[in-house]
Design a protein around this motif. Structure first.
Motif, PDB file in Angstrom:
ATOM      1  N   LYS A   1       0.835  -1.200   0.000  1.00  0.00           N
ATOM      2  CA  LYS A   1       0.000   0.000   0.000  1.00  0.00           C
ATOM      3  C   LYS A   1       0.870   1.251   0.000  1.00  0.00           C
ATOM      4  N   PRO A   2       0.389   2.323  -0.683  1.00  0.00           N
ATOM      5  CA  PRO A   2      -0.792   2.386  -1.535  1.00  0.00           C
ATOM      6  C   PRO A   2      -0.575   1.666  -2.863  1.00  0.00           C
ATOM      7  N   LYS A   3      -1.516   0.806  -3.201  1.00  0.00           N
ATOM      8  CA  LYS A   3      -1.387  -0.054  -4.370  1.00  0.00           C
ATOM      9  C   LYS A   3      -1.305   0.740  -5.675  1.00  0.00           C
ATOM     10  N   ASP A   4      -0.609   0.106  -6.629  1.00  0.00           N
ATOM     11  CA  ASP A   4      -0.494   0.657  -7.979  1.00  0.00           C
ATOM     12  C   ASP A   4       0.107   2.058  -7.967  1.00  0.00           C
ATOM     13  N   THR A   5       1.074   2.279  -7.071  1.00  0.00           N
ATOM     14  CA  THR A   5       1.766   3.563  -6.985  1.00  0.00           C
ATOM     15  C   THR A   5       3.263   3.307  -6.889  1.00  0.00           C
ATOM     16  N   ILE A   6       4.035   4.357  -7.094  1.00  0.00           N
ATOM     17  CA  ILE A   6       5.486   4.244  -6.923  1.00  0.00           C
ATOM     18  C   ILE A   6       5.809   3.847  -5.489  1.00  0.00           C
ATOM     19  N   GLU A   7       5.051   4.405  -4.537  1.00  0.00           N
ATOM     20  CA  GLU A   7       5.284   4.082  -3.124  1.00  0.00           C
ATOM     21  C   GLU A   7       5.000   2.610  -2.836  1.00  0.00           C
ATOM     22  N   GLY A   8       3.916   2.091  -3.426  1.00  0.00           N
ATOM     23  CA  GLY A   8       3.567   0.694  -3.222  1.00  0.00           C
ATOM     24  C   GLY A   8       4.632  -0.236  -3.786  1.00  0.00           C
ATOM     25  N   ASN A   9       5.145   0.104  -4.966  1.00  0.00           N
ATOM     26  CA  ASN A   9       6.202  -0.682  -5.582  1.00  0.00           C
ATOM     27  C   ASN A   9       7.474  -0.636  -4.734  1.00  0.00           C
ATOM     28  N   SER A  10       7.803   0.557  -4.229  1.00  0.00           N
ATOM     29  CA  SER A  10       8.991   0.718  -3.402  1.00  0.00           C
ATOM     30  C   SER A  10       8.887  -0.102  -2.121  1.00  0.00           C
ATOM     31  N   LYS A  11       7.711  -0.071  -1.484  1.00  0.00           N
ATOM     32  CA  LYS A  11       7.535  -0.839  -0.253  1.00  0.00           C
ATOM     33  C   LYS A  11       7.691  -2.329  -0.530  1.00  0.00           C
ATOM     34  N   LEU A  12       7.101  -2.786  -1.612  1.00  0.00           N
ATOM     35  CA  LEU A  12       7.185  -4.195  -1.989  1.00  0.00           C
ATOM     36  C   LEU A  12       8.635  -4.613  -2.223  1.00  0.00           C
ATOM     37  N   GLN A  13       9.378  -3.806  -2.972  1.00  0.00           N
ATOM     38  CA  GLN A  13      10.767  -4.128  -3.283  1.00  0.00           C
ATOM     39  C   GLN A  13      11.615  -4.207  -2.015  1.00  0.00           C
ATOM     40  N   ASN A  14      11.411  -3.255  -1.112  1.00  0.00           N
ATOM     41  CA  ASN A  14      12.212  -3.231   0.108  1.00  0.00           C
ATOM     42  C   ASN A  14      11.883  -4.401   1.022  1.00  0.00           C
ATOM     43  N   LEU A  15      10.617  -4.766   1.107  1.00  0.00           N
ATOM     44  CA  LEU A  15      10.240  -5.904   1.941  1.00  0.00           C
ATOM     45  C   LEU A  15      10.904  -7.191   1.439  1.00  0.00           C
ATOM     46  N   ILE A  16      10.981  -7.341   0.127  1.00  0.00           N
ATOM     47  CA  ILE A  16      11.594  -8.542  -0.436  1.00  0.00           C
ATOM     48  C   ILE A  16      13.111  -8.514  -0.214  1.00  0.00           C
ATOM     49  N   TYR A  17      13.718  -7.348  -0.339  1.00  0.00           N
ATOM     50  CA  TYR A  17      15.147  -7.189  -0.042  1.00  0.00           C
ATOM     51  C   TYR A  17      15.434  -7.561   1.415  1.00  0.00           C
ATOM     52  N   PHE A  18      14.614  -7.061   2.338  1.00  0.00           N
ATOM     53  CA  PHE A  18      14.820  -7.365   3.759  1.00  0.00           C
ATOM     54  C   PHE A  18      14.522  -8.833   4.065  1.00  0.00           C
ATOM     55  N   SER A  19      13.572  -9.428   3.345  1.00  0.00           N
ATOM     56  CA  SER A  19      13.284 -10.847   3.570  1.00  0.00           C
ATOM     57  C   SER A  19      14.482 -11.705   3.166  1.00  0.00           C
ATOM     58  N   GLN A  20      15.216 -11.279   2.136  1.00  0.00           N
ATOM     59  CA  GLN A  20      16.430 -11.999   1.754  1.00  0.00           C
ATOM     60  C   GLN A  20      17.453 -11.955   2.897  1.00  0.00           C
ATOM     61  N   LEU A  21      17.633 -10.782   3.491  1.00  0.00           N
ATOM     62  CA  LEU A  21      18.577 -10.632   4.593  1.00  0.00           C
ATOM     63  C   LEU A  21      18.133 -11.415   5.826  1.00  0.00           C
ATOM     64  N   ILE A  22      16.848 -11.369   6.130  1.00  0.00           N
ATOM     65  CA  ILE A  22      16.334 -12.102   7.282  1.00  0.00           C
ATOM     66  C   ILE A  22      16.523 -13.601   7.087  1.00  0.00           C
ATOM     67  N   HIS A  23      16.238 -14.079   5.896  1.00  0.00           N
ATOM     68  CA  HIS A  23      16.371 -15.512   5.637  1.00  0.00           C
ATOM     69  C   HIS A  23      17.839 -15.942   5.726  1.00  0.00           C
ATOM     70  N   LEU A  24      18.731 -15.136   5.213  1.00  0.00           N
ATOM     71  CA  LEU A  24      20.156 -15.424   5.331  1.00  0.00           C
ATOM     72  C   LEU A  24      20.589 -15.453   6.793  1.00  0.00           C
ATOM     73  N   ALA A  25      20.114 -14.493   7.577  1.00  0.00           N
ATOM     74  CA  ALA A  25      20.480 -14.419   8.987  1.00  0.00           C
ATOM     75  C   ALA A  25      19.929 -15.602   9.774  1.00  0.00           C
ATOM     76  N   LYS A  26      18.736 -16.080   9.397  1.00  0.00           N
ATOM     77  CA  LYS A  26      18.093 -17.185  10.109  1.00  0.00           C
ATOM     78  C   LYS A  26      18.638 -18.540   9.690  1.00  0.00           C
ATOM     79  N   ASN A  27      18.852 -18.720   8.398  1.00  0.00           N
ATOM     80  CA  ASN A  27      19.099 -20.057   7.853  1.00  0.00           C
ATOM     81  C   ASN A  27      20.455 -20.237   7.182  1.00  0.00           C
TER      82      ASN A  27
END
Length: 222
Positions: free
Chosen positions: A25-51
């Motif tokens: 959110k907000p969907k279909d916006t630059i902000e929504g795309n940015s939030k999505l990209q960052n969450l996936i970037y951080f999920s990569q780091l979290i998964h590396l740190a955990k596993n």
């Protein structure tokens, strides 16, 4: 650290999962795309740190707008892709689901701007961005955030982040329902179908709540 070999998933499938749970959110916006990209970037780091292993193999690039996965950028504004994501039913292994739930608990309630500020503090992003943008080269390859750099420069910070998270949530479980995270003590509350239905109908403004059952008033959400 014990290394848990994880079945790799596509970043696009992770994007569908986050979109389905309303974390773009907000969907279909630059902000929504940015939030999505960052969450996936951080999920990569979290998964590396955990596993000790990567979550996905898609390349991540450093741009002025933070960390970017091109496959997601190309699809995000496609209405067919968003419609597909809204009903996405892909099944991930348990360790991946755990990574995603931790990611949204730590970062899901932040705005795109707040996430971007955190992104800008990651050394892996800083090095890749400087390589590509500060007079050295305009090559896209130079802007790639490689896994070795993630591990060397940012992983210790994310291990500390996970340690703090575990110490806070050691006795609690949580469930994500309609984009909201609900914490509860599993020794005192069982999420029955009736309770889950009430949580699905709940229309609060926050991204996370604690719930418990009171003998006098019933289910308490706060």
């Amino acid at each position: 650290m014990l290394m848990v070999k994880t079945e790799k998933v596509k970043a696009l499938d992770l994007a569908k999962w986050f979109i389905k749970h309303d974390f773009d959110k907000p969907k279909d916006t630059i902000e929504g795309n940015s939030k999505l990209q960052n969450l996936i970037y951080f999920s990569q780091l979290i998964h590396l740190a955990k596993n000790g292993d990567t979550l996905f193999n898609d390349k991540i690039y450093a741009s002025e707008n933070g960390s970017v996965i091109e496959a997601i950028s190309k699809q995000y504004y496609d209405k067919d892709f968003i419609s597909e994501a809204s009903v996405y039913n892909g099944e991930f292994p348990e360790e991946i689901i755990e990574t995603l739930l931790i990611t949204i608990e730590i970062f899901g309630g932040l705005s795109a701007t707040e996430l971007l500020d955190i992104n800008y503090q990651q050394n892996s992003w800083i090095k890749a961005y400087n390589n590509s943008s500060v007079g050295r080269s305009n090559s896209k390859d130079e802007s790639e955030i490689n896994i070795d750099c993630l591990i060397k420069d940012d992983l210790n910070n994310f291990r500390e982040l996970l340690s703090a998270y575990d110490s806070i949530n050691n006795n609690l479980d949580f469930r994500v329902i309609k984009g909201r995270t609900y914490y509860f003590d599993p020794t005192k509350l069982e999420l029955s179908d009736e309770i889950i239905k009430k949580l699905e109908e709940f229309n609060g403004n926050e991204s996370a709540y604690t719930i418990y059952f009171d003998d006098n008033v019933g289910l308490v959400i706060y």
